[in-house]
Design a protein around this motif. Structure first.
Motif: not given
Length: 354
Positions: A32-33, A53-57, A59-60
């Motif tokens: 999604x991001x 959404x999940x945190x950027x941590x 997602x990366x």
């Protein structure tokens, strides 16, 4: 409400199965991001459009994990093509993974003849129904040609079977000859066994072996080695999991999982990258390699792609990201049973930058 004295933990595997939901939600968030592309994961997540959404941590981390495994799978298929053979892929503890559908709609769809997924019965049953409800996913299996029950003699709709894709219910901790042997070696009409020992076979474990005892996982790996060696086959293995849990950050990870009734008996014996490699050679693989996600992100991702994902979300926790990525690893092992080291010996991740 549960009656007095009733325990919600009567099923000791419920907490392990719940980790698949975490992984599916993390992948959905990364899609999604815009970190990764996967048009199929939404079909396996209930109310996908409502999930936060999940945190950027996270997602990366999902991006690096996916990128590394994708590269290894794609290279395996290309090397099989170069050797003049079609490949087979077996995803063990596959959960809500969508790799089959992504490959089947990609440029390498003709380079493999069989894709097999194995997981707990509760998970394969849920996945089978989700696939059947998705016109998009079901069509790629052959639509009406697909059998809802994995085994005609065993009812319940606990899996799926098509000419190319098999979804099999099994407990990987059981002796492989019982859990997988009779199914994978059974003859399909005039096509030979479900899993051919003569074709280049890649087995994949994504956050699976950490939940098993080292004895059970070693026995499982040895079974695949034995099966491949029965017809001078080539076997590759990709493992993604947490490791290095003895330091303060690793202990915090372990404690967080214990709070959810999840233990990691299969991760504790492997505190270093060298120990992850030794796991392969100890059970008969010809060679092995292991890299942390931190190293993969730093050295094995193309610079343009790295720059792209850096712009997707703002991340001000770079030190914490490095800590997390340093406690997960992708390792891969290779067994060469027919002396074709010149063809297969180069399989593995290739550096993009120094």
């Amino acid at each position: 409400m549960f009656p007095p004295g009733h325990s919600r933990t009567l099923d000791p595997d419920a907490s392990i199965r719940a980790t698949d939901n975490d992984a599916a939600l993390a992948r959905l968030s990364a899609v999604q991001k815009g970190y990764i592309e996967d048009p199929f994961v939404k079909h396996l997540v209930p109310r996908a459009h409502l999930q936060p959404a999940r945190p950027p941590l996270i997602n990366i981390g999902t991006f690096v994990r996916s990128h590394g495994i994708d590269l290894l799978v794609e290279e395996w298929l290309l090397m099989a093509k170069a050797s003049g053979k079609k490949a087979q892929i077996v995803s063990l503890g596959a959960g809500s993974d969508t790799r089959f559908w992504r490959l089947e709609t990609g440029t390498l769809k003709d380079e493999f003849v069989k894709y097999i997924e194995v997981d707990f019965t509760e998970i394969t049953t849920k996945k089978a129904m989700s696939i059947r409800k998705s016109k998009e996913m079901n069509a790629l299996l052959g639509g009406a040609q697909v059998s809802l029950n994995y085994c005609v003699l065993a009812g319940g709709g606990t899996g799926l079977r098509s000419s190319k894709y098999h979804l099999i219910p099994a407990d990987l901790r059981a002796p492989p000859s019982q859990a997988l042997g009779s199914t994978l070696t059974s003859i399909e009409a005039d096509e030979g066994p479900v899993l051919s020992p003569s074709l280049p076979t890649l087995i994949i474990f994504e956050c699976v072996l950490a939940y098993m005892s080292m004895e059970a996982s070693s026995t499982l790996l040895e079974w695949f080695i034995g099966y491949a060696s029965s017809d001078a086959g080539v076997l590759g293995c990709v493992i993604y999991e947490m490791f290095n849990l003895q330091d303060s950050f690793g202990k915090m990870m372990v404690n967080n999982l214990k709070a959810r009734s999840v233990t990691l008996p299969g991760a504790e014996p492997f505190p270093t990258l060298d120990s992850l490699v030794k796991r392969f050679t100890d059970v008969g693989f010809s060679a092995g390699r292991a890299l942390t996600l931190k190293e993969i992100k730093r050295t094995y991702v193309d610079q343009p792609e790295l720059e792209r994902i850096s712009k997707v979300e703002f991340l001000d926790e770079t030190e914490e990201l490095d800590l997390v990525l340093d406690h997960y690893a992708i390792s891969w092992g290779l067994y060469i049973g027919n002396g074709s080291a010149s063809t297969w010996g180069h399989w593995g991740l290739k550096q993009k930058r120094d």
